[in-house]
Design a protein around this motif. Structure first.
Motif, PDB file in Angstrom:
ATOM      1  N   ASP A  72       2.273 -15.563  15.469  1.00 47.97           N
ATOM      2  CA  ASP A  72       1.663 -14.737  14.434  1.00 47.97           C
ATOM      3  C   ASP A  72       1.558 -15.540  13.140  1.00 47.97           C
ATOM      4  O   ASP A  72       2.551 -15.785  12.478  1.00 47.97           O
ATOM      5  N   PRO A  73       0.332 -15.965  12.764  1.00 50.95           N
ATOM      6  CA  PRO A  73       0.177 -16.785  11.555  1.00 50.95           C
ATOM      7  C   PRO A  73       0.057 -15.986  10.267  1.00 50.95           C
ATOM      8  O   PRO A  73      -0.359 -16.529   9.247  1.00 50.95           O
ATOM      9  N   SER A  74       0.426 -14.706  10.291  1.00 52.39           N
ATOM     10  CA  SER A  74       0.341 -13.904   9.085  1.00 52.39           C
ATOM     11  C   SER A  74       1.206 -14.506   7.989  1.00 52.39           C
ATOM     12  O   SER A  74       2.318 -14.967   8.248  1.00 52.39           O
ATOM     13  N   PRO A  75       0.720 -14.521   6.722  1.00 51.35           N
ATOM     14  CA  PRO A  75       1.509 -15.099   5.628  1.00 51.35           C
ATOM     15  C   PRO A  75       2.870 -14.458   5.437  1.00 51.35           C
ATOM     16  O   PRO A  75       3.763 -15.060   4.850  1.00 51.35           O
ATOM     17  N   ARG A  76       3.023 -13.209   5.903  1.00 47.54           N
ATOM     18  CA  ARG A  76       4.311 -12.535   5.743  1.00 47.54           C
ATOM     19  C   ARG A  76       4.952 -12.182   7.078  1.00 47.54           C
ATOM     20  O   ARG A  76       5.846 -11.354   7.126  1.00 47.54           O
ATOM     21  N   ALA A  77       4.506 -12.807   8.155  1.00 49.27           N
ATOM     22  CA  ALA A  77       5.098 -12.527   9.460  1.00 49.27           C
ATOM     23  C   ALA A  77       6.552 -12.984   9.476  1.00 49.27           C
ATOM     24  O   ALA A  77       6.858 -14.093   9.047  1.00 49.27           O
ATOM     25  N   PRO A  78       7.480 -12.152   9.945  1.00 49.34           N
ATOM     26  CA  PRO A  78       8.888 -12.559   9.963  1.00 49.34           C
ATOM     27  C   PRO A  78       9.118 -13.682  10.962  1.00 49.34           C
ATOM     28  O   PRO A  78       8.544 -13.714  12.039  1.00 49.34           O
ATOM     29  N   SER A  79       9.941 -14.629  10.590  1.00 50.22           N
ATOM     30  CA  SER A  79      10.312 -15.731  11.479  1.00 50.22           C
ATOM     31  C   SER A  79      11.762 -16.075  11.210  1.00 50.22           C
ATOM     32  O   SER A  79      12.070 -16.959  10.419  1.00 50.22           O
ATOM     33  N   PRO A  80      12.697 -15.368  11.863  1.00 47.34           N
ATOM     34  CA  PRO A  80      14.110 -15.512  11.537  1.00 47.34           C
ATOM     35  C   PRO A  80      14.678 -16.894  11.815  1.00 47.34           C
ATOM     36  O   PRO A  80      15.729 -17.250  11.312  1.00 47.34           O
ATOM     37  N   LEU A 128       4.944 -17.283   4.403  1.00 45.45           N
ATOM     38  CA  LEU A 128       4.295 -18.448   5.025  1.00 45.45           C
ATOM     39  C   LEU A 128       5.174 -19.193   6.028  1.00 45.45           C
ATOM     40  O   LEU A 128       5.100 -20.425   6.115  1.00 45.45           O
ATOM     41  N   PRO A 129       5.993 -18.505   6.825  1.00 43.55           N
ATOM     42  CA  PRO A 129       6.859 -19.248   7.763  1.00 43.55           C
ATOM     43  C   PRO A 129       6.068 -19.995   8.824  1.00 43.55           C
ATOM     44  O   PRO A 129       6.436 -21.114   9.198  1.00 43.55           O
ATOM     45  N   TYR A 130       4.974 -19.390   9.310  1.00 43.68           N
ATOM     46  CA  TYR A 130       4.187 -20.050  10.351  1.00 43.68           C
ATOM     47  C   TYR A 130       3.600 -21.365   9.835  1.00 43.68           C
ATOM     48  O   TYR A 130       3.697 -22.406  10.485  1.00 43.68           O
ATOM     49  N   PHE A 131       3.004 -21.325   8.658  1.00 39.03           N
ATOM     50  CA  PHE A 131       2.335 -22.509   8.116  1.00 39.03           C
ATOM     51  C   PHE A 131       3.337 -23.594   7.739  1.00 39.03           C
ATOM     52  O   PHE A 131       3.062 -24.789   7.891  1.00 39.03           O
ATOM     53  N   ALA A 132       4.502 -23.185   7.243  1.00 37.74           N
ATOM     54  CA  ALA A 132       5.523 -24.165   6.892  1.00 37.74           C
ATOM     55  C   ALA A 132       6.045 -24.879   8.133  1.00 37.74           C
ATOM     56  O   ALA A 132       6.234 -26.102   8.135  1.00 37.74           O
ATOM     57  N   ASN A 133       6.281 -24.119   9.201  1.00 38.51           N
ATOM     58  CA  ASN A 133       6.757 -24.728  10.436  1.00 38.51           C
ATOM     59  C   ASN A 133       5.678 -25.564  11.105  1.00 38.51           C
ATOM     60  O   ASN A 133       5.973 -26.569  11.753  1.00 38.51           O
ATOM     61  N   PHE A 134       4.436 -25.157  10.943  1.00 36.91           N
ATOM     62  CA  PHE A 134       3.319 -25.941  11.477  1.00 36.91           C
ATOM     63  C   PHE A 134       3.360 -27.360  10.897  1.00 36.91           C
ATOM     64  O   PHE A 134       3.139 -28.346  11.607  1.00 36.91           O
ATOM     65  N   ARG A 135       3.650 -27.465   9.597  1.00 36.17           N
ATOM     66  CA  ARG A 135       3.699 -28.774   8.953  1.00 36.17           C
ATOM     67  C   ARG A 135       4.829 -29.642   9.497  1.00 36.17           C
ATOM     68  O   ARG A 135       4.737 -30.872   9.491  1.00 36.17           O
ATOM     69  N   ARG A 178      -0.577 -35.294  12.743  1.00 36.80           N
ATOM     70  CA  ARG A 178      -0.842 -35.248  11.306  1.00 36.80           C
ATOM     71  C   ARG A 178      -2.325 -35.177  10.958  1.00 36.80           C
ATOM     72  O   ARG A 178      -2.683 -34.642   9.912  1.00 36.80           O
ATOM     73  N   ILE A 179      -3.186 -35.738  11.794  1.00 37.10           N
ATOM     74  CA  ILE A 179      -4.610 -35.786  11.475  1.00 37.10           C
ATOM     75  C   ILE A 179      -5.420 -34.830  12.345  1.00 37.10           C
ATOM     76  O   ILE A 179      -6.213 -34.030  11.829  1.00 37.10           O
ATOM     77  N   ALA A 180      -5.203 -34.886  13.650  1.00 38.13           N
ATOM     78  CA  ALA A 180      -5.994 -34.070  14.569  1.00 38.13           C
ATOM     79  C   ALA A 180      -5.781 -32.572  14.356  1.00 38.13           C
ATOM     80  O   ALA A 180      -6.658 -31.768  14.689  1.00 38.13           O
ATOM     81  N   VAL A 181      -4.623 -32.194  13.801  1.00 40.37           N
ATOM     82  CA  VAL A 181      -4.317 -30.775  13.617  1.00 40.37           C
ATOM     83  C   VAL A 181      -4.944 -30.206  12.344  1.00 40.37           C
ATOM     84  O   VAL A 181      -4.863 -28.986  12.110  1.00 40.37           O
ATOM     85  N   ILE A 182      -5.546 -31.043  11.520  1.00 41.02           N
ATOM     86  CA  ILE A 182      -6.103 -30.578  10.249  1.00 41.02           C
ATOM     87  C   ILE A 182      -7.133 -29.459  10.440  1.00 41.02           C
ATOM     88  O   ILE A 182      -7.045 -28.415   9.773  1.00 41.02           O
ATOM     89  N   PRO A 183      -8.123 -29.604  11.336  1.00 37.72           N
ATOM     90  CA  PRO A 183      -9.093 -28.505  11.509  1.00 37.72           C
ATOM     91  C   PRO A 183      -8.441 -27.196  11.940  1.00 37.72           C
ATOM     92  O   PRO A 183      -8.788 -26.122  11.431  1.00 37.72           O
ATOM     93  N   SER A 184      -7.480 -27.283  12.874  1.00 42.31           N
ATOM     94  CA  SER A 184      -6.809 -26.068  13.351  1.00 42.31           C
ATOM     95  C   SER A 184      -6.011 -25.400  12.231  1.00 42.31           C
ATOM     96  O   SER A 184      -6.036 -24.174  12.070  1.00 42.31           O
ATOM     97  N   TYR A 185      -5.315 -26.225  11.436  1.00 44.33           N
ATOM     98  CA  TYR A 185      -4.494 -25.685  10.353  1.00 44.33           C
ATOM     99  C   TYR A 185      -5.363 -24.951   9.331  1.00 44.33           C
ATOM    100  O   TYR A 185      -5.072 -23.810   8.952  1.00 44.33           O
ATOM    101  N   TYR A 186      -6.440 -25.604   8.897  1.00 44.38           N
ATOM    102  CA  TYR A 186      -7.255 -24.997   7.844  1.00 44.38           C
ATOM    103  C   TYR A 186      -8.148 -23.878   8.364  1.00 44.38           C
ATOM    104  O   TYR A 186      -8.581 -23.025   7.588  1.00 44.38           O
ATOM    105  N   ALA A 187      -8.396 -23.852   9.655  1.00 46.52           N
ATOM    106  CA  ALA A 187      -9.088 -22.699  10.230  1.00 46.52           C
ATOM    107  C   ALA A 187      -8.220 -21.454  10.106  1.00 46.52           C
ATOM    108  O   ALA A 187      -8.714 -20.358   9.786  1.00 46.52           O
ATOM    109  N   ARG A 188      -6.915 -21.615  10.311  1.00 47.08           N
ATOM    110  CA  ARG A 188      -5.990 -20.491  10.149  1.00 47.08           C
ATOM    111  C   ARG A 188      -5.853 -20.104   8.673  1.00 47.08           C
ATOM    112  O   ARG A 188      -5.725 -18.931   8.341  1.00 47.08           O
ATOM    113  N   VAL A 189      -5.823 -21.124   7.799  1.00 51.15           N
ATOM    114  CA  VAL A 189      -5.753 -20.841   6.366  1.00 51.15           C
ATOM    115  C   VAL A 189      -6.973 -20.032   5.923  1.00 51.15           C
ATOM    116  O   VAL A 189      -6.856 -19.015   5.227  1.00 51.15           O
ATOM    117  N   LEU A 190      -8.155 -20.467   6.332  1.00 54.79           N
ATOM    118  CA  LEU A 190      -9.392 -19.781   5.931  1.00 54.79           C
ATOM    119  C   LEU A 190      -9.471 -18.377   6.508  1.00 54.79           C
ATOM    120  O   LEU A 190     -10.096 -17.488   5.908  1.00 54.79           O
TER     121      LEU A 190
END
Length: 249
Positions: A72-80, A128-135, A178-190
């Motif tokens: 769940d990439p929701s900005p406030r999705a719980p990720s204990p 933003l737990p999903y996005f932080a862990n993605f990084r 680090r590079i190939a995941v850029i489109p996937s990451y920003y697609a979720r951001v957008l």
């Protein structure tokens, strides 16, 4: 203070103590047993050697954390489970600052400061737990980068097959995580940009989300360029010189 935030701060302190113990006590003894070259290194090189010996932390932070694969990439999705792995870069930065004269690297410091600025909101506000862990998946490339440094330090020829194999693996893994995941990451951001949930984050969190992400992409692209250039010099140029010599003969 929330329990998860308290736990995060405790992990930061505990991790720093554990990393410092490994840096000061475990790594020197282990290195003496595994490599005769370690004895001949100067103090600066030994300091960096011990700091790089802890590279499996990247795999531990990215690999064992189920939050990295949170669906769940929701900005406030719980990720204990996210907080422990997000604390991993903090002891690294503290150790880097303590031994700045020997370990100082401006790009590396910028990388950590940008990441910690964003992670601070994740730890303190639980957003933003999903996005932080993605990084954190980018840490999967760290062992190969450190192994290259060890090869150079012990004087292993860059033309040897295992140095070239590590260089190829480092180039491929660095690109993938680090590079190939850029489109996937920003697609979720957008997908979340401009939504009511994005608006509820507030300007401070929005800036901490977007600006550090873009800054990290710039750093990763710079490092990717340097890695590709280095691999080309080690792998392609010797063969080009051999071909030229054969042709002249």
């Amino acid at each position: 203070m929330e329990e998860s935030t308290r736990m995060g701060y405790c992990i930061v302190a505990g991790s720093f103590v554990a990393f410092q113990f490994f840096f000061s006590a475990v790594s020197p003894q282990l290195s003496l047993a595994l490599s005769r070259r370690y004895c001949s290194l100067n103090a600066v090189k030994k300091c960096e050697w011990n700091s790089r010996y802890r590279s499996p932390r990247g795999l531990r932070g990215a690999g064992q954390n189920p939050g990295v694969l949170h669906t769940d990439p929701s900005p406030r999705a719980p990720s204990p489970h996210s907080n422990p792995s997000l604390c991993v870069p903090i002891p690294d930065l503290l150790l880097l600052l303590r031994y700045w004269k020997t370990l100082g690297d401006s790009l590396f410091v910028c990388h950590h400061l940008v990441a910690l600025y964003a992670y601070g909101y994740v730890l303190s506000r639980g957003v933003l737990p999903y996005f932080a862990n993605f990084r954190l998946l980018s840490e999967l490339s760290t062992p190969f980068v450190n192994l290259r440094w060890f090869f150079d330090t012990v004087g292993q020829p860059r033309s040897s097959w295992f140095v070239l194999a590590n260089g190829l693996a480092m180039t491929v893994v660095f690109f993938l995580v680090r590079i190939a995941v850029i489109p996937s990451y920003y697609a979720r951001v957008l997908a979340w940009y401009g939504t009511p949930e994005y608006a509820r984050l507030g300007l401070a969190v929005q800036v901490a989300w977007i600006v550090p992400s873009l800054a990290l992409e710039v750093l990763n692209l710079v490092w990717m360029y340097k890695i590709v250039r280095g691999f080309y010099r080690a792998f392609c140029r010797p063969r080009e010189r051999k071909a030229a010599c054969s042709h002249s003969d």
